[in-house]
Every structure is written in structure tokens, then in C-alpha cells.
Write an enzyme that holds these catalytic residues in place. Structure first.
Site, PDB file in Angstrom:
ATOM      1  N   LEU A   1      -7.549 -16.556 -19.071  1.00 48.69           N
ATOM      2  CA  LEU A   1      -7.275 -15.185 -19.551  1.00 48.69           C
ATOM      3  C   LEU A   1      -5.979 -15.132 -20.351  1.00 48.69           C
ATOM      4  CD1 LEU A   1      -8.374 -13.003 -16.467  1.00 48.69           C
ATOM      5  CD2 LEU A   1      -9.708 -13.632 -18.473  1.00 48.69           C
TER       6      LEU A   1
ATOM      7  N   TYR B   1      -4.997 -26.683 -35.178  1.00 46.05           N
ATOM      8  CA  TYR B   1      -6.248 -26.308 -34.502  1.00 46.05           C
ATOM      9  C   TYR B   1      -7.353 -27.322 -34.778  1.00 46.05           C
ATOM     10  CZ  TYR B   1     -10.698 -23.868 -33.754  1.00 46.05           C
ATOM     11  OH  TYR B   1     -11.979 -23.551 -33.377  1.00 46.05           O
TER      12      TYR B   1
ATOM     13  N   THR C   1     -16.149 -27.375 -33.834  1.00 47.08           N
ATOM     14  CA  THR C   1     -16.099 -26.509 -35.014  1.00 47.08           C
ATOM     15  C   THR C   1     -16.302 -27.319 -36.299  1.00 47.08           C
ATOM     16  OG1 THR C   1     -14.557 -25.232 -36.388  1.00 47.08           O
ATOM     17  CG2 THR C   1     -13.564 -26.717 -34.814  1.00 47.08           C
ATOM     18  N   ASP C   2     -16.851 -26.652 -37.324  1.00 50.07           N
ATOM     19  CA  ASP C   2     -17.018 -27.335 -38.623  1.00 50.07           C
ATOM     20  C   ASP C   2     -15.671 -27.497 -39.335  1.00 50.07           C
ATOM     21  OD1 ASP C   2     -16.497 -24.756 -39.526  1.00 50.07           O
ATOM     22  OD2 ASP C   2     -18.144 -24.712 -40.975  1.00 50.07           O
ATOM     23  N   GLU C   3     -14.617 -26.878 -38.781  1.00 48.36           N
ATOM     24  CA  GLU C   3     -13.304 -27.023 -39.431  1.00 48.36           C
ATOM     25  C   GLU C   3     -12.799 -28.473 -39.370  1.00 48.36           C
ATOM     26  OE1 GLU C   3     -10.277 -24.051 -39.025  1.00 48.36           O
ATOM     27  OE2 GLU C   3     -11.749 -22.535 -38.481  1.00 48.36           O
TER      28      GLU C   3
ATOM     29  N   ARG D   1     -17.341 -18.914 -46.488  1.00 49.92           N
ATOM     30  CA  ARG D   1     -17.665 -19.567 -45.223  1.00 49.92           C
ATOM     31  C   ARG D   1     -19.105 -19.302 -44.850  1.00 49.92           C
ATOM     32  NH1 ARG D   1     -13.000 -20.824 -42.231  1.00 49.92           N
ATOM     33  NH2 ARG D   1     -11.153 -20.056 -43.280  1.00 49.92           N
TER      34      ARG D   1
ATOM     35  N   ALA E   1     -10.375 -22.911 -25.396  1.00 52.06           N
ATOM     36  CA  ALA E   1      -9.567 -23.477 -26.482  1.00 52.06           C
ATOM     37  C   ALA E   1      -8.545 -22.457 -26.925  1.00 52.06           C
ATOM     38  CB  ALA E   1     -10.466 -23.843 -27.671  1.00 52.06           C
TER      39      ALA E   1
ATOM     40  N   SER F   1      -6.730 -30.689 -33.274  1.00 49.96           N
ATOM     41  CA  SER F   1      -6.915 -30.757 -31.822  1.00 49.96           C
ATOM     42  C   SER F   1      -8.403 -30.709 -31.468  1.00 49.96           C
ATOM     43  CB  SER F   1      -6.163 -29.611 -31.129  1.00 49.96           C
ATOM     44  OG  SER F   1      -6.711 -28.368 -31.498  1.00 49.96           O
ATOM     45  N   LYS F   2      -9.189 -29.939 -32.219  1.00 44.83           N
ATOM     46  CA  LYS F   2     -10.626 -29.872 -31.936  1.00 44.83           C
ATOM     47  C   LYS F   2     -11.304 -31.206 -32.272  1.00 44.83           C
ATOM     48  CE  LYS F   2     -12.828 -26.872 -30.784  1.00 44.83           C
ATOM     49  NZ  LYS F   2     -13.215 -26.522 -29.372  1.00 44.83           N
TER      50      LYS F   2
ATOM     51  N   THR G   1      -4.143 -27.354 -24.556  1.00 44.81           N
ATOM     52  CA  THR G   1      -5.445 -26.826 -24.101  1.00 44.81           C
ATOM     53  C   THR G   1      -6.602 -27.617 -24.696  1.00 44.81           C
ATOM     54  OG1 THR G   1      -4.638 -24.607 -23.723  1.00 44.81           O
ATOM     55  CG2 THR G   1      -6.980 -24.823 -24.217  1.00 44.81           C
TER      56      THR G   1
ATOM     57  N   VAL H   1      -7.149  -7.534 -48.441  1.00 42.92           N
ATOM     58  CA  VAL H   1      -7.825  -8.747 -48.916  1.00 42.92           C
ATOM     59  C   VAL H   1      -6.788  -9.591 -49.633  1.00 42.92           C
ATOM     60  CG1 VAL H   1      -9.550  -9.637 -50.533  1.00 42.92           C
ATOM     61  CG2 VAL H   1     -10.098  -7.665 -49.111  1.00 42.92           C
ATOM     62  N   TYR H   2      -6.689 -10.852 -49.230  1.00 44.40           N
ATOM     63  CA  TYR H   2      -5.658 -11.738 -49.783  1.00 44.40           C
ATOM     64  C   TYR H   2      -6.246 -12.702 -50.803  1.00 44.40           C
ATOM     65  CZ  TYR H   2      -2.696  -9.872 -46.169  1.00 44.40           C
ATOM     66  OH  TYR H   2      -1.973  -9.005 -45.393  1.00 44.40           O
TER      67      TYR H   2
HETATM   68  N1  LIG Z   1     -15.238 -18.288 -33.131  1.00 47.46           N
HETATM   69  C1  LIG Z   1     -15.726 -19.168 -33.976  1.00 47.46           C
HETATM   70  O1  LIG Z   1     -15.985 -18.850 -35.138  1.00 47.46           O
HETATM   71  C2  LIG Z   1     -15.978 -20.587 -33.534  1.00 47.46           C
HETATM   72  C3  LIG Z   1     -16.682 -21.443 -34.395  1.00 47.46           C
HETATM   73  C4  LIG Z   1     -16.933 -22.752 -33.998  1.00 47.46           C
HETATM   74  C5  LIG Z   1     -16.466 -23.186 -32.767  1.00 47.46           C
HETATM   75  N2  LIG Z   1     -15.779 -22.340 -31.971  1.00 47.46           N
HETATM   76  C6  LIG Z   1     -15.301 -22.859 -30.679  1.00 47.46           C
HETATM   77  O2  LIG Z   1     -15.799 -22.029 -29.651  1.00 47.46           O
HETATM   78  C7  LIG Z   1     -14.855 -21.978 -28.587  1.00 47.46           C
HETATM   79  C8  LIG Z   1     -14.547 -20.545 -28.242  1.00 47.46           C
HETATM   80  O3  LIG Z   1     -13.984 -19.896 -29.385  1.00 47.46           O
HETATM   81  P1  LIG Z   1     -13.759 -18.332 -29.399  1.00 47.46           P
HETATM   82  O4  LIG Z   1     -13.820 -17.888 -30.797  1.00 47.46           O
HETATM   83  O5  LIG Z   1     -14.623 -17.717 -28.384  1.00 47.46           O
HETATM   84  O6  LIG Z   1     -12.236 -18.261 -28.942  1.00 47.46           O
HETATM   85  P2  LIG Z   1     -11.507 -17.191 -28.023  1.00 47.46           P
HETATM   86  O7  LIG Z   1     -10.065 -17.373 -28.327  1.00 47.46           O
HETATM   87  O8  LIG Z   1     -12.132 -15.839 -28.147  1.00 47.46           O
HETATM   88  O9  LIG Z   1     -11.815 -17.685 -26.543  1.00 47.46           O
HETATM   89  C9  LIG Z   1     -11.162 -18.783 -25.954  1.00 47.46           C
HETATM   90  C10 LIG Z   1     -11.134 -18.536 -24.452  1.00 47.46           C
HETATM   91  O10 LIG Z   1     -10.524 -19.674 -23.850  1.00 47.46           O
HETATM   92  C11 LIG Z   1      -9.593 -19.219 -22.890  1.00 47.46           C
HETATM   93  N3  LIG Z   1      -8.537 -20.228 -22.760  1.00 47.46           N
HETATM   94  C12 LIG Z   1      -7.593 -20.554 -23.667  1.00 47.46           C
HETATM   95  N4  LIG Z   1      -6.788 -21.520 -23.179  1.00 47.46           N
HETATM   96  C13 LIG Z   1      -7.265 -21.817 -21.933  1.00 47.46           C
HETATM   97  C14 LIG Z   1      -6.879 -22.725 -20.929  1.00 47.46           C
HETATM   98  N5  LIG Z   1      -5.824 -23.547 -21.103  1.00 47.46           N
HETATM   99  N6  LIG Z   1      -7.592 -22.781 -19.776  1.00 47.46           N
HETATM  100  C15 LIG Z   1      -8.660 -21.961 -19.576  1.00 47.46           C
HETATM  101  N7  LIG Z   1      -9.056 -21.064 -20.489  1.00 47.46           N
HETATM  102  C16 LIG Z   1      -8.379 -20.992 -21.662  1.00 47.46           C
HETATM  103  C17 LIG Z   1      -9.046 -17.913 -23.438  1.00 47.46           C
HETATM  104  O11 LIG Z   1      -8.499 -17.092 -22.403  1.00 47.46           O
HETATM  105  C18 LIG Z   1     -10.287 -17.315 -24.068  1.00 47.46           C
HETATM  106  O12 LIG Z   1     -10.996 -16.522 -23.141  1.00 47.46           O
HETATM  107  C19 LIG Z   1     -13.638 -22.777 -29.039  1.00 47.46           C
HETATM  108  O13 LIG Z   1     -13.716 -24.053 -28.493  1.00 47.46           O
HETATM  109  C20 LIG Z   1     -13.787 -22.807 -30.547  1.00 47.46           C
HETATM  110  O14 LIG Z   1     -13.185 -23.943 -31.086  1.00 47.46           O
HETATM  111  C21 LIG Z   1     -15.531 -21.050 -32.308  1.00 47.46           C
END
Ligand SMILES: NC(=O)c1ccc[n+]([C@@H]2O[C@H](COP(=O)([O-])OP(=O)(O)OC[C@H]3O[C@@H](n4cnc5c(N)ncnc54)[C@H](O)[C@@H]3O)[C@@H](O)[C@H]2O)c1
Length: 329
Positions: free
Chosen positions: A37, A155, A127-129, A219, A85, A158-159, A102, A211-212
Site C-alpha cells: 500500500l 524503471y 512491460t514493453d518499455e 503508444r 512494482a 529494473s523491470k 522493489t 499537452v507537452y
Molecule cells: N500500467 C501499465 O501500463 C503497465 C504496463 C505493463 C506492465 N505493467 C506492470 O504491471 C505491474 C502493475 O503496474 P500498475 O500500473 O498496476 O502499478 P501501480 O503502481 O498501480 O501498482 C503497483 C502496486 O504495487 C504495490 N507495491 C509497490 N511496491 C511494493 C512493495 N515493495 N511490496 C509490495 N507491494 C508494493 C503498490 O502499493 C501498488 O499497489 C507492474 O509490475 C508494471 O510494471 C504495467
């Protein structure tokens, strides 16, 4: 019934994944959710899940090895899906250590727990990043699963590291892992400072829409439920050790997103406020997900226009949830 441990389940994509299982596969999965959280989570996101006897929540940091092991010992998960994450918004870039802790060390703790207690599958949500970006005029190029990693931020680095670690645990210890790499998500429950929710929430309040650099970045935008269905397909049908790209094939620039929101809400284009950004040259992020589509039979179901309509509706009906983050627009 299988026990699935979902980390980061209070966040945007993780909570949508929990609800997909609770709503559509109630007889197949019991969910154990772990989330620290952080600022990005709003506990009320899981209010409805908390009513469900097949859902259990632990507030815990994935880096806390001792506590994570205790949860594994108590809950005996069959499957682990790692969403937890640190994800980027401007202020997180000032502290790259957070991403490394994390996203890399937290993943390692989970992989070690999986080795120690034994699991059927560890799924890493990627992620595709990790593939970098493409010049706008190279519409012939796409990211494939074997496209070299070319990260450009703490980011994405790390991913990518987490993906490589998961693969290393498969090759070294034969841990049954899979990885999915998805494009940009939008939909219900996204942290309101992110681009699409920020535009929607400001538009709902008749505020100007920033808008920047012309909003040229393009994307692949995918509705979050389609991403979640893709992850479930990889877990249920994907081959161990494999990476699967997930994307909608609907590439939209930032300015197109803004114009879609304006059109849906019947606003005038004069609400757009352009800001110069000399660093912003406009880049393209384009993913090819034909492997997942042909091998797993997965296909996105929600078009961009329909998804934006659903997302606007959700934010319109959940102003209290948005206010819970205390954001001043
Ligand atoms: N949102 C996107 O567009 C997208 C696209 C591709 C992949 N992802 C991947 O999906 C996953 C979720 O992304 P999201 O957009 O929901 O992010 P988000 O930031 O909404 O959610 C991340 C969650 O992880 C929790 N968290 C963070 N650090 C933590 C820790 N140390 N221990 C336990 N919980 C922890 C946070 O409290 C949060 O609830 C990530 O791994 C992200 O890389 C997201």
C-alpha cells in the site's frame, strides 16, 4: 481450487486481475493478495474483494524476506503473479533506489520463496518499455519477444532486470516461470496522476488539458482487463520459460487520447493547453503480440474508443476514490 498469490494486488493492474478472477473464475482460484500500500495504492480499491471469502489480504513489502516466507508457509500458493512494482511518475525518478529495491530485490525474494516452498508457476508481469522506443517515422518496426533489451530509465532497467532474474531462476534452478510484457494500460482504478486518468479527471472538472511537446508520443494502448485476460492465458496455457508480448495493436498518440476524451465528453478543443518540451521529440512504442494471439488464442476484446468510454464512466462514478489520493488538480 488453486491458490494464487497476487503481489501488488491493490494497484491498478493487480486489482483488475483480482476482480477478473473473483468475478469470472470464482470456482477456480482463491486469491492471497500482498501489497505494501504505497502512495500508488488506495485500499478502498479492494473493498468489494474483501467481502469475498476467496480473497485474503496481507499488507506487506515484497522485500521483507522473513514475512514473505511466513506467508508462503501459511498459504501454500500454487501460483504466484508478481505485479508489485514501483511504477513511474515524475517524483519517483528522483529516487531510483526505490525501483531497484522493489522491482529487482523484491522479485528475487519472491523467486527464492517459490524455490523454497515449491510452486506450479511464477509469473512475472513485465512491460514493453524494456525494448526502448522507435522513431516516429519507422512505422515498419515493432517489438518482438526477441527484440534486444534497450532500457532508458531506472524503471525500465529494473523491470528488465526482474525479467532476466526470472529467466535465470528457470535456467539455473528449473523454476517454472513465465513472463508477459505488455504495452500501456488504461482503465478503471489507475493512479490518477498517470496520463489518461489525469486527462479524464481534469476534463470532468472542466480544467485545461495539458499537452507537452505536441503530444506526439505514440503508444500501443490496451484496456486493462484485456491485459489481465492475457496474463491469465499465459499462466494457464503458456509454455514454461517463455516470454509473451501483450498489446492491442491500437497505437494512439497523447494528443489523440486527449481528443478522444474531449469528443466523448462533448468539450471544445480550446481546453487543450500546449506546453513546449524541447526534450520531447516524439517516440513510438509498438508491440507485436502475435505469439500470444496464435499460441494462446488470446485477443484483446475492448477497442480504444469503447475502453475510453468505460474508463470515463468509471472515473465519473468514483470521484470519492480519486479524492482519496488527495490530489489537487
Ligand atoms: N500500467 C501499465 O501500463 C503497465 C504496463 C505493463 C506492465 N505493467 C506492470 O504491471 C505491474 C502493475 O503496474 P500498475 O500500473 O498496476 O502499478 P501501480 O503502481 O498501480 O501498482 C503497483 C502496486 O504495487 C504495490 N507495491 C509497490 N511496491 C511494493 C512493495 N515493495 N511490496 C509490495 N507491494 C508494493 C503498490 O502499493 C501498488 O499497489 C507492474 O509490475 C508494471 O510494471 C504495467
Amino acid at each position: 481450487m488453486k491458490t494464487i498469490l497476487v503481489t501488488g494486488g491493490a494497484g491498478f493492474v493487480g486489482s483488475n486481475f483480482c476482480y477478473l478472477l473473483l468475478d469470472e473464475r470464482p470456482d477456480d482460484y482463491r486469491i492471497v493478495c500482498i501489497d505494501a500500500l504505497t502512495y500508488a495504492a488506495n485500499f478502498h480499491t479492494l473493498d468489494r474483494a474483501e467481502q469475498n471469502p476467496n480473497f485474503k489480504f496481507y499488507r506487506e513489502n515484497v522485500c521483507n524476506r522473513e514475512e514473505i516466507y511466513k506467508i508462503f508457509e501459511t498459504e501454500h500458493p500454487d501460483i504466484v503473479v508478481n505485479f508489485a512494482a514501483e511504477t513511474p511518475i515524475d517524483r519517483t525518478f528522483s529516487n531510483p533506489t526505490l525501483f531497484l529495491e522493489t522491482n529487482i530485490l523484491g522479485t528475487q525474494v519472491l523467486l527464492d520463496a517459490c524455490r523454497k516452498f515449491g510452486i506450479e508457476r511464477f509469473h512475472q508481469v513485465g512491460t514493453d518499455e524494456v525494448y526502448g522506443d522507435i522513431p516516429l517515422d519507422r512505422t515498419d518496426l515493432f517489438f518482438y519477444e526477441d527484440t534486444p533489451i534497450q532500457t532508458s530509465s531506472p524503471y525500465s532497467t529494473s523491470k528488465a532486470s526482474a525479467d532476466l532474474l526470472a529467466t535465470a531462476y528457470y535456467r539455473t534452478y528449473e523454476l517454472p516461470i513465465t513472463i508477459s510484457r505488455c504495452s500501456n494500460n488504461y482503465g478503471p482504478g489507475q493512479y490518477p496522476r498517470k496520463f489518461i486518468p489525469m486527462i479524464i479527471n481534469r476534463a470532468l472538472q472542466n480544467k485545461e488539458l495539458p499537452v507537452y511537446g505536441g503530444g506526439l508520443n505514440e503508444r500501443d494502448r490496451i484496456y486493462v482487463k484485456d491485459h489481465c485476460r492475457g496474463i491469465l492465458s499465459v499462466i494457464e496455457k503458456g509454455r514454461i520459460g517463455e516470454i509473451y508480448n501483450l498489446g492491442s495493436s491500437e497505437e494512439k498518440s497523447d494528443i489523440e487520447v486527449v481528443r478522444t476524451v474531449i469528443r466523448e465528453l462533448g468539450l471544445d478543443e480550446s481546453v487543450i493547453k500546449h506546453y513546449e518540451d524541447r526534450r520531447e521529440r516524439g517516440r513510438r512504442y509498438a508491440i507485436d503480440s502475435s505469439k500470444a494471439r496464435t499460441e494462446l488464442g488470446w485477443n484483446p476484446e475492448v477497442s480504444f474508443d469503447e475502453g475510453i468510454r468505460k474508463t470515463i464512466e468509471w472515473y465519473r462514478n468514483n470521484a470519492e476514490w480519486v479524492n482519496g489520493f488527495g490530489i489537487v488538480w
